[in-house]
Scaffold this active site. Structure first.
Site, PDB file in Angstrom:
ATOM      1  N   HIS A 140       0.822  -1.217   0.000  1.00 13.67           N
ATOM      2  CA  HIS A 140       0.000   0.000   0.000  1.00 13.67           C
ATOM      3  C   HIS A 140       0.854   1.264   0.000  1.00 13.67           C
ATOM      4  O   HIS A 140       0.506   2.248  -0.654  1.00 13.67           O
ATOM      5  CB  HIS A 140      -0.944  -0.005   1.203  1.00 13.67           C
ATOM      6  CG  HIS A 140      -1.965  -1.083   1.136  1.00 13.67           C
ATOM      7  ND1 HIS A 140      -2.187  -1.964   2.163  1.00 13.67           N
ATOM      8  CD2 HIS A 140      -2.809  -1.443   0.144  1.00 13.67           C
ATOM      9  CE1 HIS A 140      -3.132  -2.810   1.815  1.00 13.67           C
ATOM     10  NE2 HIS A 140      -3.521  -2.520   0.591  1.00 13.67           N
ATOM     11  N   HIS A 197      -1.699  -5.353  -6.519  1.00 16.24           N
ATOM     12  CA  HIS A 197      -1.726  -6.570  -5.713  1.00 16.24           C
ATOM     13  C   HIS A 197      -3.111  -7.218  -5.745  1.00 16.24           C
ATOM     14  O   HIS A 197      -4.090  -6.597  -6.125  1.00 16.24           O
ATOM     15  CB  HIS A 197      -1.295  -6.279  -4.269  1.00 16.24           C
ATOM     16  CG  HIS A 197      -2.121  -5.241  -3.577  1.00 16.24           C
ATOM     17  ND1 HIS A 197      -1.910  -3.886  -3.752  1.00 16.24           N
ATOM     18  CD2 HIS A 197      -3.151  -5.351  -2.721  1.00 16.24           C
ATOM     19  CE1 HIS A 197      -2.777  -3.208  -3.024  1.00 16.24           C
ATOM     20  NE2 HIS A 197      -3.558  -4.079  -2.389  1.00 16.24           N
ATOM     21  N   CYS A 251     -13.762  -7.613   2.706  1.00 17.42           N
ATOM     22  CA  CYS A 251     -12.723  -7.540   1.684  1.00 17.42           C
ATOM     23  C   CYS A 251     -11.368  -7.680   2.371  1.00 17.42           C
ATOM     24  O   CYS A 251     -11.220  -7.346   3.541  1.00 17.42           O
ATOM     25  CB  CYS A 251     -12.801  -6.233   0.908  1.00 17.42           C
ATOM     26  SG  CYS A 251     -12.913  -4.780   1.935  1.00 17.42           S
ATOM     27  N   HIS A 274      -6.954  -9.201   1.440  1.00 16.58           N
ATOM     28  CA  HIS A 274      -5.950  -9.677   0.492  1.00 16.58           C
ATOM     29  C   HIS A 274      -5.686 -11.148   0.776  1.00 16.58           C
ATOM     30  O   HIS A 274      -5.511 -11.524   1.933  1.00 16.58           O
ATOM     31  CB  HIS A 274      -4.648  -8.898   0.664  1.00 16.58           C
ATOM     32  CG  HIS A 274      -4.863  -7.426   0.617  1.00 16.58           C
ATOM     33  ND1 HIS A 274      -5.174  -6.683   1.731  1.00 16.58           N
ATOM     34  CD2 HIS A 274      -4.846  -6.567  -0.422  1.00 16.58           C
ATOM     35  CE1 HIS A 274      -5.336  -5.424   1.379  1.00 16.58           C
ATOM     36  NE2 HIS A 274      -5.139  -5.322   0.077  1.00 16.58           N
ATOM     37  N   GLU A 281      -4.396   1.892  -2.757  1.00 16.19           N
ATOM     38  CA  GLU A 281      -4.909   0.566  -3.096  1.00 16.19           C
ATOM     39  C   GLU A 281      -4.851   0.454  -4.617  1.00 16.19           C
ATOM     40  O   GLU A 281      -5.517   1.224  -5.312  1.00 16.19           O
ATOM     41  CB  GLU A 281      -6.359   0.388  -2.632  1.00 16.19           C
ATOM     42  CG  GLU A 281      -6.535   0.139  -1.156  1.00 16.19           C
ATOM     43  CD  GLU A 281      -6.181  -1.260  -0.716  1.00 16.19           C
ATOM     44  OE1 GLU A 281      -5.411  -1.949  -1.423  1.00 16.19           O
ATOM     45  OE2 GLU A 281      -6.649  -1.667   0.355  1.00 16.19           O
ATOM     46  N   GLU A 294      -5.511  -2.558  -6.736  1.00 19.64           N
ATOM     47  CA  GLU A 294      -5.918  -3.941  -6.540  1.00 19.64           C
ATOM     48  C   GLU A 294      -6.479  -4.587  -7.797  1.00 19.64           C
ATOM     49  O   GLU A 294      -7.155  -3.942  -8.592  1.00 19.64           O
ATOM     50  CB  GLU A 294      -6.980  -4.020  -5.438  1.00 19.64           C
ATOM     51  CG  GLU A 294      -6.443  -3.605  -4.094  1.00 19.64           C
ATOM     52  CD  GLU A 294      -7.396  -3.874  -2.965  1.00 19.64           C
ATOM     53  OE1 GLU A 294      -6.896  -4.119  -1.860  1.00 19.64           O
ATOM     54  OE2 GLU A 294      -8.630  -3.836  -3.162  1.00 19.64           O
TER      55      GLU A 294
END
Length: 177
Positions: free
Chosen positions: A22, A28, A62, A64, A108, A110
Protein backbone atom coordinates in the site's frame (compact mmCIF):
# COMPACT_ATOMS: atom_id res chain seq x y z
CA UNK A 1 3.26 -11.32 12.40
CA UNK A 2 4.05 -9.95 8.96
CA UNK A 3 1.33 -10.58 6.40
CA UNK A 4 2.64 -11.35 2.92
CA UNK A 5 0.29 -10.71 0.01
CA UNK A 6 0.64 -11.44 -3.72
CA UNK A 7 1.86 -8.29 -5.51
CA UNK A 8 3.48 -7.51 -8.84
CA UNK A 9 7.01 -6.16 -8.61
CA UNK A 10 8.71 -5.40 -11.93
CA UNK A 11 6.15 -7.57 -13.71
CA UNK A 12 6.54 -10.61 -11.43
CA UNK A 13 3.97 -11.82 -8.90
CA UNK A 14 5.74 -12.26 -5.59
CA UNK A 15 5.10 -12.05 -1.82
CA UNK A 16 5.21 -8.49 -0.45
CA UNK A 17 4.40 -7.25 3.04
CA UNK A 18 0.83 -5.87 2.98
CA UNK A 19 1.59 -2.39 4.33
CA UNK A 20 4.55 -2.04 1.94
CA UNK A 21 2.27 -2.89 -1.01
CA UNK A 22 0.00 0.00 0.00
CA UNK A 23 2.83 2.42 0.73
CA UNK A 24 4.41 1.76 -2.67
CA UNK A 25 1.09 1.59 -4.51
CA UNK A 26 1.99 -1.84 -5.88
CA UNK A 27 -0.60 -3.70 -7.93
CA UNK A 28 -1.73 -6.57 -5.71
CA UNK A 29 -4.39 -9.26 -5.36
CA UNK A 30 -7.53 -8.79 -3.26
CA UNK A 31 -10.98 -10.26 -2.72
CA UNK A 32 -14.33 -8.64 -2.02
CA UNK A 33 -17.51 -10.42 -0.91
CA UNK A 34 -21.12 -9.29 -1.14
CA UNK A 35 -23.56 -11.31 0.98
CA UNK A 36 -27.11 -10.92 -0.35
CA UNK A 37 -30.51 -11.79 1.09
CA UNK A 38 -32.81 -11.24 -1.86
CA UNK A 39 -32.22 -7.64 -2.94
CA UNK A 40 -30.61 -6.67 0.39
CA UNK A 41 -26.84 -6.59 0.80
CA UNK A 42 -24.95 -6.87 4.08
CA UNK A 43 -22.47 -4.00 4.43
CA UNK A 44 -19.97 -3.24 7.16
CA UNK A 45 -18.59 -0.07 8.66
CA UNK A 46 -14.85 -0.50 9.05
CA UNK A 47 -13.48 -0.39 12.59
CA UNK A 48 -12.03 2.88 13.87
CA UNK A 49 -8.62 1.22 14.35
CA UNK A 50 -8.13 0.16 10.71
CA UNK A 51 -4.94 1.62 9.20
CA UNK A 52 -6.83 3.00 6.21
CA UNK A 53 -10.41 4.10 5.58
CA UNK A 54 -11.51 3.66 9.23
CA UNK A 55 -15.17 4.31 9.93
CA UNK A 56 -16.23 4.11 6.29
CA UNK A 57 -18.89 1.76 4.97
CA UNK A 58 -17.72 -1.06 2.69
CA UNK A 59 -19.12 -4.21 1.14
CA UNK A 60 -19.66 -7.30 3.33
CA UNK A 61 -15.95 -8.02 3.58
CA UNK A 62 -12.72 -7.54 1.68
CA UNK A 63 -9.08 -8.39 2.18
CA UNK A 64 -5.95 -9.68 0.49
CA UNK A 65 -5.25 -13.36 -0.01
CA UNK A 66 -2.16 -14.58 1.75
CA UNK A 67 0.74 -15.60 -0.44
CA UNK A 68 -0.21 -19.02 -1.87
CA UNK A 69 -3.88 -18.80 -0.81
CA UNK A 70 -6.64 -19.22 -3.40
CA UNK A 71 -9.05 -16.29 -3.70
CA UNK A 72 -12.14 -18.45 -3.07
CA UNK A 73 -10.60 -19.88 0.12
CA UNK A 74 -9.68 -16.36 1.23
CA UNK A 75 -13.28 -15.17 0.75
CA UNK A 76 -14.63 -17.95 2.98
CA UNK A 77 -11.89 -17.35 5.57
CA UNK A 78 -12.57 -13.62 5.85
CA UNK A 79 -16.33 -14.05 6.14
CA UNK A 80 -15.61 -16.25 9.16
CA UNK A 81 -12.85 -14.07 10.67
CA UNK A 82 -14.45 -10.64 10.19
CA UNK A 83 -18.13 -11.46 10.62
CA UNK A 84 -18.43 -14.95 12.12
CA UNK A 85 -20.30 -16.07 8.99
CA UNK A 86 -19.98 -19.72 8.00
CA UNK A 87 -21.76 -22.15 5.71
CA UNK A 88 -22.37 -19.84 2.74
CA UNK A 89 -21.38 -20.71 -0.81
CA UNK A 90 -19.39 -17.89 -2.39
CA UNK A 91 -19.71 -17.62 -6.17
CA UNK A 92 -17.17 -15.79 -8.32
CA UNK A 93 -18.89 -12.80 -9.95
CA UNK A 94 -16.17 -10.68 -11.54
CA UNK A 95 -12.57 -9.51 -11.53
CA UNK A 96 -12.03 -5.76 -11.23
CA UNK A 97 -8.86 -3.70 -11.22
CA UNK A 98 -8.77 -0.25 -9.65
CA UNK A 99 -6.37 2.25 -8.14
CA UNK A 100 -7.43 4.60 -5.33
CA UNK A 101 -5.83 6.87 -2.76
CA UNK A 102 -7.04 5.63 0.65
CA UNK A 103 -5.38 8.35 2.74
CA UNK A 104 -2.29 8.51 4.94
CA UNK A 105 -0.02 8.16 1.90
CA UNK A 106 -1.47 4.74 1.04
CA UNK A 107 -2.65 3.53 -2.36
CA UNK A 108 -4.91 0.57 -3.10
CA UNK A 109 -3.97 -0.73 -6.55
CA UNK A 110 -5.92 -3.94 -6.54
CA UNK A 111 -6.86 -6.77 -8.84
CA UNK A 112 -9.98 -7.93 -7.02
CA UNK A 113 -11.82 -11.21 -7.34
CA UNK A 114 -15.40 -10.41 -6.34
CA UNK A 115 -17.66 -13.05 -4.85
CA UNK A 116 -21.39 -13.03 -4.12
CA UNK A 117 -23.10 -15.30 -1.60
CA UNK A 118 -26.84 -15.74 -1.06
CA UNK A 119 -27.95 -15.89 2.57
CA UNK A 120 -31.14 -16.09 4.61
CA UNK A 121 -32.37 -12.74 5.97
CA UNK A 122 -31.89 -14.03 9.54
CA UNK A 123 -28.22 -14.88 8.93
CA UNK A 124 -26.34 -14.76 12.25
CA UNK A 125 -23.55 -12.17 12.12
CA UNK A 126 -20.91 -11.85 14.86
CA UNK A 127 -18.48 -9.06 13.86
CA UNK A 128 -14.90 -8.94 15.13
CA UNK A 129 -14.68 -5.46 16.74
CA UNK A 130 -11.05 -5.13 15.63
CA UNK A 131 -12.26 -5.30 12.02
CA UNK A 132 -15.88 -4.15 11.99
CA UNK A 133 -17.57 -1.23 13.77
CA UNK A 134 -21.11 -2.22 12.75
CA UNK A 135 -23.10 -3.96 10.04
CA UNK A 136 -26.44 -3.39 8.38
CA UNK A 137 -28.61 -4.84 5.66
CA UNK A 138 -29.60 -2.38 2.94
CA UNK A 139 -31.50 -2.74 -0.31
CA UNK A 140 -29.01 -2.66 -3.20
CA UNK A 141 -30.93 0.12 -4.96
CA UNK A 142 -30.96 2.20 -1.77
CA UNK A 143 -27.24 1.56 -1.25
CA UNK A 144 -26.41 2.76 -4.77
CA UNK A 145 -28.46 5.91 -4.12
CA UNK A 146 -26.77 6.48 -0.73
CA UNK A 147 -23.31 6.13 -2.27
CA UNK A 148 -24.17 8.72 -4.94
CA UNK A 149 -25.61 11.17 -2.38
CA UNK A 150 -22.93 10.74 0.32
CA UNK A 151 -19.76 9.28 -1.24
CA UNK A 152 -17.65 10.48 1.70
CA UNK A 153 -19.30 7.83 3.91
CA UNK A 154 -18.11 4.92 1.75
CA UNK A 155 -14.80 3.31 0.83
CA UNK A 156 -13.33 4.13 -2.59
CA UNK A 157 -13.67 0.52 -3.74
CA UNK A 158 -17.38 0.29 -2.91
CA UNK A 159 -17.98 3.55 -4.78
CA UNK A 160 -16.10 2.15 -7.80
CA UNK A 161 -17.90 -1.21 -7.72
CA UNK A 162 -21.35 0.40 -7.66
CA UNK A 163 -20.60 3.17 -10.17
CA UNK A 164 -18.66 1.15 -12.75
CA UNK A 165 -19.28 -2.59 -12.28
CA UNK A 166 -22.82 -3.00 -10.94
CA UNK A 167 -24.18 -5.19 -13.74
CA UNK A 168 -21.05 -7.35 -13.92
CA UNK A 169 -21.18 -8.03 -10.17
CA UNK A 170 -24.89 -8.29 -9.49
CA UNK A 171 -26.35 -9.26 -12.85
CA UNK A 172 -28.86 -7.57 -15.06
CA UNK A 173 -31.80 -8.10 -12.71
CA UNK A 174 -30.17 -6.14 -9.90
CA UNK A 175 -28.84 -3.19 -11.87
CA UNK A 176 -30.04 0.19 -10.67
CA UNK A 177 -31.40 2.30 -13.51
Amino acid sequence: MTEMVPAWVEGRLMPVEKLEAHQRGLRHMAISVFVMAGEAVLIQRRAAGKYHTPGLWANTCCTHPRWGEEAADCAVRRLREELGITGLVTVFADRVEYRADVGNGLIEHEVVDIFVAEAPSDLPVNPDPEEVWETRWVDLTDLAREVKEHPERFTPWLRIYLAEHMERIFGKLRVVQ
